[in-house]
Design an enzyme around this catalytic site. Structure first.
Site, PDB file in Angstrom:
ATOM      1  N   GLU A  60       0.577  -3.780   1.328  1.00 16.57           N
ATOM      2  CA  GLU A  60      -0.577  -4.680   1.324  1.00 16.57           C
ATOM      3  C   GLU A  60      -0.102  -6.110   1.037  1.00 16.57           C
ATOM      4  OE1 GLU A  60      -4.046  -4.409  -1.519  1.00 16.57           O
ATOM      5  OE2 GLU A  60      -4.997  -3.533   0.229  1.00 16.57           O
ATOM      6  N   HIS A  71      13.950  19.360   1.476  1.00 12.93           N
ATOM      7  CA  HIS A  71      13.606  20.561   2.234  1.00 12.93           C
ATOM      8  C   HIS A  71      12.534  20.285   3.267  1.00 12.93           C
ATOM      9  CE1 HIS A  71      16.095  22.900  -0.494  1.00 12.93           C
ATOM     10  NE2 HIS A  71      15.703  22.003  -1.375  1.00 12.93           N
ATOM     11  N   ARG A 121      -3.534  -5.069  -6.673  1.00 10.04           N
ATOM     12  CA  ARG A 121      -2.331  -4.233  -6.723  1.00 10.04           C
ATOM     13  C   ARG A 121      -1.351  -4.683  -7.792  1.00 10.04           C
ATOM     14  NH1 ARG A 121      -3.092  -7.026  -2.233  1.00 10.04           N
ATOM     15  NH2 ARG A 121      -1.632  -8.646  -1.595  1.00 10.04           N
ATOM     16  N   LYS A 137     -13.641  -2.538   7.071  1.00  9.03           N
ATOM     17  CA  LYS A 137     -14.746  -2.420   6.112  1.00  9.03           C
ATOM     18  C   LYS A 137     -16.039  -2.911   6.739  1.00  9.03           C
ATOM     19  CE  LYS A 137     -12.355  -3.550   1.805  1.00  9.03           C
ATOM     20  NZ  LYS A 137     -12.315  -4.557   0.756  1.00  9.03           N
ATOM     21  N   LYS A 192     -12.204  -4.595  -9.484  1.00  4.97           N
ATOM     22  CA  LYS A 192     -12.082  -6.033  -9.705  1.00  4.97           C
ATOM     23  C   LYS A 192     -13.360  -6.737  -9.246  1.00  4.97           C
ATOM     24  CE  LYS A 192      -9.405 -10.043  -8.350  1.00  4.97           C
ATOM     25  NZ  LYS A 192      -8.270 -10.590  -7.632  1.00  4.97           N
TER      26      LYS A 192
END
Ligand SMILES: O=P(O)(O)OC[C@H]1O[C@H](O)[C@H](O)[C@@H](O)[C@@H]1O
Length: 771
Positions: free
Chosen positions: A354, A385, A269, A505, A206
């Site tokens: 988020e 399992h 998202r 970041k 984006k």
């Protein structure tokens, strides 16, 4: 106390919770044969069975009242109307517009955005068809057969989840790969068996600034160009971009004709049915993609128009609130009994966590209630399992969403019966459990009996549809999107921003700089300092082993060695050297102008410049003494149209002369260039200006010294300076470079003569290890 806690319905739920906490699902189900019928809702081909929840009619009444008291309907309508509901970024959140049919209208700032959406979808379809029909050719003329989507977060999880989910409907002649991690392994494994001339990279971002994606995109470019003999024209045939950032796409070298855009009102998202879905459309074909969009839209319409009491996303959202805020549940398990949905839980993690992992309300005050739960899961029956034990007999309450389909896309024998039988049985076991009495009645001994008891009373939903089709997937994803929205509306939080990802970041950028400049002092907390120090040491070993281990595709490098009297250049893989005159007035513009005709036919994708002056953090720190002005701050990358590394000229020659261990390099020229390399780490030094006799080292061993003192005395000083530096720095060996070395008849022990061509070799080496 927060406004939410003071709401009438919230208070009613708090009181009511104590009643419900004492009741067992076993009894609730036994007492009411109509429960399954009553606690069921259907929409868009999905059937939600919520009879196994710790609720009664009263609970639901309070929950729906809470939704109304929190203004859910008005908030929902504001989102659909294109209002700026993403308040911290002052943006609309209009993913619903991405799947709105072309005849309808949705306005942002007074402008209908639906035509733009469909214009992009149309262009995407043209590309998808060209590839699917073998009409899109790579640089060698072979059709594109491999699609590699490079993106991360919302630019990866939606595409990869949708491809896996709908693989059954995909064109099997195409190979689809997804690269997200900045770990080069992800890229290396994704392409290791692919032919570059048959591979199209989709760079999906984006913002088109995301570190991971940009790093991988550059590596992809290198990988392609290595196979295309450095021919830049190949890039156009093998790269397309999906982004909102036109400028950054162009700067990367992808023309806007090959860019598929979207808009700031699409959250990462929430973007899988924007241009970000291009890989999905290529794999499935435009018709199936539109079917998926229709599924999304149908669920949007259901959410927008159905009464809350029959509204699937609302019911599921409110049940989530019930457990998160009144029972202290911390997680939700999503358990698809459908192998094709194997990446669905991972996709949901970003969508839910988020969005709703927030600690303040829209107004900015701290919440005093729990918000977004942790989502996790694996396809059934595999999870049975591994982790189901804890759901059945552990001490935590874990509401489960089971997702299943009536028909298999790969029917064979009893497989599907067994799969679905397990799903239904798990929901039953979780709800009813097994009492001590039942265990004992089975003849289990008293000691063992407590271990065999299942408390039960564990809530779950069944989400059922007939078949996993593109339409069903679209509506399933939209269902969870609106569930998230419902919960955010109750919690009064903004589900459309993600400030929480920023800090890490930012710090990573600082840390990477410190890692790559190993002498920089560290000023973090002691734990961070220790970790950085540990890694600095570890990477020294990697660097030392690098020449042998290197296997990265080679760059075609133009190396330029700038001197006081000449500028010399050479292209990697080509022994021809070109030379232009330099001098006191030479500016960078003039240098490039003079150089250009001499190297016109050379093709390169990276440039190294050996610069006769000091650099700070890879940037020119001062204009050179012996040349003209304008070098500091000059944009070489722009001038050459590719990546450029500038390094001190002595350091460049040193790098080309390096043969491992501790090496001191001395460049005997107009001045005295110095650099030291230890275990592959290069450190340019300014030793020339250290005091020596009545001046500095440079005064005695530079050209001026030689002229002034005569060659004999000059020679003696050179030997003396070498001895002093040897004692101080303890190098394993010393390499002498620079134009004046030829005036030295013999060399002291441990000193080698460097070849001036090593400057070019150093320039090429600069690009060998890292992109
Ligand atoms: O699509 P991009 O701009 O490359 O962003 C990719 C991802 O990175 C960010 O860190 C955000 O947390 C995500 O919401 C986003 O999806």
């Amino acid at each position: 106390m927060s406004a939410l806690r003071e709401k009438t319905a919230w208070r009613a739920l708090e009181q009511h919770k104590d009643d419900i906490a004492q009741q067992h699902l076993r009894d609730l189900l036994a007492a009411d044969p109509g429960r399954a019928e009553r606690y069921r809702a259907e929409a868009v081909g999905w059937r939600l069975d919520y009879a196994r929840h710790r609720i009664d009619d009263q609970t639901l009444t309070h929950l729906f009242a809470l939704a109304r008291e929190c203004g859910l309907e008005a908030r929902r309508d504001a989102m659909f109307a294109g209002e700026k509901v993403n308040t911290t970024e002052q943006r609309a959140a209009l993913h619903v517009a991405l799947r709105t049919p072309s005849r309808k209208s949705i306005k942002v700032d007074g402008v209908n955005v639906v035509p733009d959406v469909h214009a992009v979808l149309k262009r995407m379809a043209e590309l998808a068809n060209a590839i699917r029909e073998g009409r899109w050719l790579g640089f060698s003329g072979r059709p594109i057969r491999n699609i590699v989507n490079i993106g991360i977060g919302g630019s990866d999880l939606g595409p990869v989840m949708a491809f896996e989910a709908l693989r059954h409907f995909s064109d099997r002649a195409l190979t689809m790969r997804f690269v997200s991690n900045v770990d080069y392994t992800d890229f290396a494994e994704a392409v290791h068996d692919l032919r570059p001339d048959e591979t199209l990279f989709i760079v999906a971002s984006k913002t088109f600034t995301t570190l991971e994606t940009m790093t991988n995109a550059h590596s992809a470019r290198d990988w392609l160009l290595a196979a295309a003999s450095g021919d830049e024209k190949a890039v156009a045939k093998h790269f397309v971009a999906l982004s909102t950032n036109e400028k950054a796409v162009e700067a990367f070298g992808i023309s806007t004709q090959q860019m598929y855009g979207f808009w700031d009102w699409v959250g990462g998202r929430y973007s899988m049915d924007s241009a970000i879905g291009l890989s999905t459309m290529i794999a499935l074909g435009p018709d199936a993609f539109h079917e998926m969009l229709a599924g999304f839209h149908a669920m949007d319409e259901h959410f927008r128009t159905a009464p809350l009491e029959r509204n699937l996303p609302v019911i599921m959202g409110l049940l989530g609130i019930w457990y998160t805020d009144f029972f202290g549940a911390e997680t939700v398990a999503v358990l698809p009994y459908e192998q094709y949905l194997k990446r669905f839980p991972a996709y949901l993690q970003q969508l839910t966590m988020e969005s709703n992992g927030k600690h303040v309300t829209i107004e900015g005050s701290a919440v005093d209630y729990a918000t977004g739960p942790i989502y996790w899961g694996e396809p059934g029956t595999n999870g049975q399992h591994s982790f189901y034990q804890l759901i059945h007999q552990g001490t935590r309450l874990i509401p489960c969403d089971f997702v299943g389909f009536g028909q298999s896309l790969n029917p064979s024998g009893r497989h599907h019966d067994l799969l679905l039988a397990n799903m239904i049985a798990q929901a039953e076991a979780l709800a009813l459990g097994k009492t001590l009495q039942q265990v004992k009645d089975e003849g289990i001994s008293d000691e063992l009996a407590p271990h065999r008891v299942f408390e039960g009373n564990r809530p779950s939903s069944l989400l059922l549809a007939e078949r996993l089709t593109p339409h069903a997937l679209g509506s399933l994803v939209a269902l969870y999107e609106h569930l998230v929205f419902t919960q955010a509306a109750i919690w009064d939080i903004n589900p459309f921003d993600q400030w929480g990802v920023e800090l890490g970041k930012q710090l990573a950028l600082r840390v990477v700089d410190e890692i790559e400049s190993p002498r920089k002092p560290l000023h973090h907390d002691s734990a961070t300092n220790a970790a950085i120090t540990w890694y600095r040491k570890a990477r020294r070993k990697t660097e030392a082993a690098a020449p042998a281990a290197k296997e990265k595709p080679a760059h075609r490098v133009l190396a330029i060695d700038i001197g006081g009297s000449h500028v010399k250049a050479m292209l990697s893989g080509n022994p021809r050297e070109v030379e232009i005159k330099s001098g006191r007035t030479l500016t960078p513009e003039a240098m490039i102008k003079l150089l250009r005709p001499a190297i016109r036919s050379w093709k390169y994708d990276a440039v190294s410049i050996g610069y006769p002056g000091p650099l700070l953090h890879d940037r020119i720190a001062r204009d050179p003494h012996n040349l003209g002005k304008g070098w500091m701050g000059f944009d070489f990358a722009k001038a050459f149209g590719c990546k450029v590394k500038v390094i001190n000229d002595a350091a460049m020659q040193a790098l080309g002369s390096y043969e491992g261990g501790r090496m001191l390099f001395l460049g005997l020229g107009t001045g005295l260039g110095t650099a030291f390399i230890v275990d592959g780490i290069i450190e340019p030094m300014e030793l020339a200006h250290l005091p020596y006799k009545k001046g500095t080292f440079e005064d005695y061993v530079g050209t001026r010294g030689m002229k002034h003192l005569g060659k004999k005395k000059w020679h003696a000083h050179v030997v003396d300076v070498i001895e002093q530096l040897k004692a101080a720095l303890e190098p394993d060996y010393i390499v002498l470079g620079g134009g004046n070395v030829r005036h030295l008849p013999e060399l002291p022990e441990g000193v080698r003569r460097g070849d001036n061509k090593n400057a070019f070799k150093g320039g090429f080496r600069l690009w060998e290890n890292k992109a």
